[in-house]
Design a protein around this motif. Sequence first.
Motif, short mmCIF file in Angstrom:
data_model
loop_
_atom_site.label_atom_id
_atom_site.label_comp_id
_atom_site.label_asym_id
_atom_site.label_seq_id
_atom_site.Cartn_x
_atom_site.Cartn_y
_atom_site.Cartn_z
N THR A 1 0.83 -1.21 0.00
CA THR A 1 0.00 0.00 0.00
C THR A 1 0.86 1.25 0.00
O THR A 1 0.59 2.22 -0.73
N LEU A 2 1.91 1.26 0.81
CA LEU A 2 2.80 2.42 0.86
C LEU A 2 3.49 2.64 -0.48
O LEU A 2 3.66 3.78 -0.93
N ILE A 3 3.89 1.56 -1.13
CA ILE A 3 4.51 1.68 -2.45
C ILE A 3 3.53 2.26 -3.45
O ILE A 3 3.86 3.16 -4.23
N ARG A 4 2.29 1.76 -3.43
CA ARG A 4 1.29 2.24 -4.38
C ARG A 4 0.95 3.72 -4.13
O ARG A 4 0.76 4.49 -5.08
N LEU A 5 0.92 4.12 -2.88
CA LEU A 5 0.56 5.49 -2.54
C LEU A 5 1.69 6.48 -2.85
O LEU A 5 1.49 7.48 -3.55
N PHE A 6 2.87 6.20 -2.29
CA PHE A 6 3.93 7.21 -2.29
C PHE A 6 4.91 7.10 -3.45
O PHE A 6 5.64 8.04 -3.73
#
Length: 489
Positions: free
Chosen positions: A63-68
């Motif tokens: 999720t962090l990869i997809r977001l940031f």
Amino acid sequence: MAPVTRPLMDPAGIEELRAALVAADYTGTGIANRLGAAAVQAIQRGDYRPALRATADRDPLATLIRLFICGQSESESVVKAAVPVQASLFERDGDRVRAAVELEPYGDWWVISDLSAALRPGVPLASDHVLGVGGASSTLAQATIREPVDSALDLGTGCGVQALNLSGHAHSVTATDVSDRALRFAATTAALNDLEWDLRLGDLAGPVRGERFDLVVSNPPFVVGPGSFEGGATHTYRDSGRPGDEVCAELVRLAPGLLADGGTMQFLANWAHVAGEDWEDRVNGWLTGTGLDAWVIQREVSDPVAYVNLWLSDAGTADSSRRIEWLDWFDAHKIEGVGLGLITLRAGGHDDPTVRLEDLRQQVEQPFGEHVAAWFARQDWLRAHPFESLLGARLRAAEGLTLRQDAVRDGDGWQVVRQRLALTTGLHWVDDIDPVTLALVGGCDGTLTLGDQVELLALANDVDSAVLAEAAGPLVAHLVERGYLEPAR
């Protein structure tokens, strides 16, 4: 000047964010292990498809990869499972959530900044945009001398990339910026990495007037442009508001008042190539009278059209009127190109400071800062070994030194027409040499003094040894300065 200490989040929010990043292993290594080399390389080319396929399961790291990193929006429930949903980090996109800032792993740290143009295609950057880790900031970080110092200063810190690197070897770090918004990002970067910096609001060195530092670095708003006319300075991260290359000239003028004895200042710079004027003369004019040792290296030269197109694209705009106005300004000032490079200044305390300006276009080994430090160390050695002392020194060829020969074939076989010394390590210098110089370098194995070698060469070539010695002094100094020869241990 009161320090700026207001991060984008309160201390509790920063602690929660740090804990979430650690728990998810949101680090350079963690991301590389999760995505694989091919997907990481694709991201660097602006292709997020492999990364999105590798993160479809939406665990916290995914999720962090997809977001940031990929700039995607996600459902609030998915985001909350990975990281606290704080107003300063995210924005609503209908019933979904997307990142409002860029949060990038950087070495063992995290850097927080505005979203890059790549994550907001078609949206021009705001005038107060705060850059993240980019090509210029990485170049300066690689070029900085990383020796322990008591005090360090970062002029124009932005989101704090250089201050982060300084924290690894400086006892105290002070940073300035003309943008209050940038300092808030820098304060957040510092707090997220559990660091303390003295952040001050103001233009360049204004907030630290009267103070001196062991190391000063700057990735300034160095873009050469019409900063003096209305609307000339459109983005604080690149435009200083000064016309032409004046901001870089100003940094040179500021250096003597900023540096402690023995201190060093390093900054990226652009300088105008003006018709009828050598760039070396232009930049040397900035250095005259400073009393500082200086090494100025030009890494590349950009023509005006490419230069203007680059910076307009960088800001996410295709404003044709701005482009024409900028190019017309170049024409009016007879600017034929823009040099890009690194200026390193040192308060060596010499009445006759060493000043060198040169092109260094070839690829060099990184981190470059090690080679900058070695260059100044070689200058110190040469200063301690004037002519008579140099003749008594024992020298040896540096590791990685090679000889390159060009030959042509004639009726008598191959005839050598050109010989060059070349370093396969470090700065990868290449220099043409004559047969006598080749013989001199070939004899440098650390056993004979330079004076003894000159005597032997004089006998072999039937020339006066005193004349040869006088000629050998500047030549050997150049060979040592470039790193072809080094003192025998």
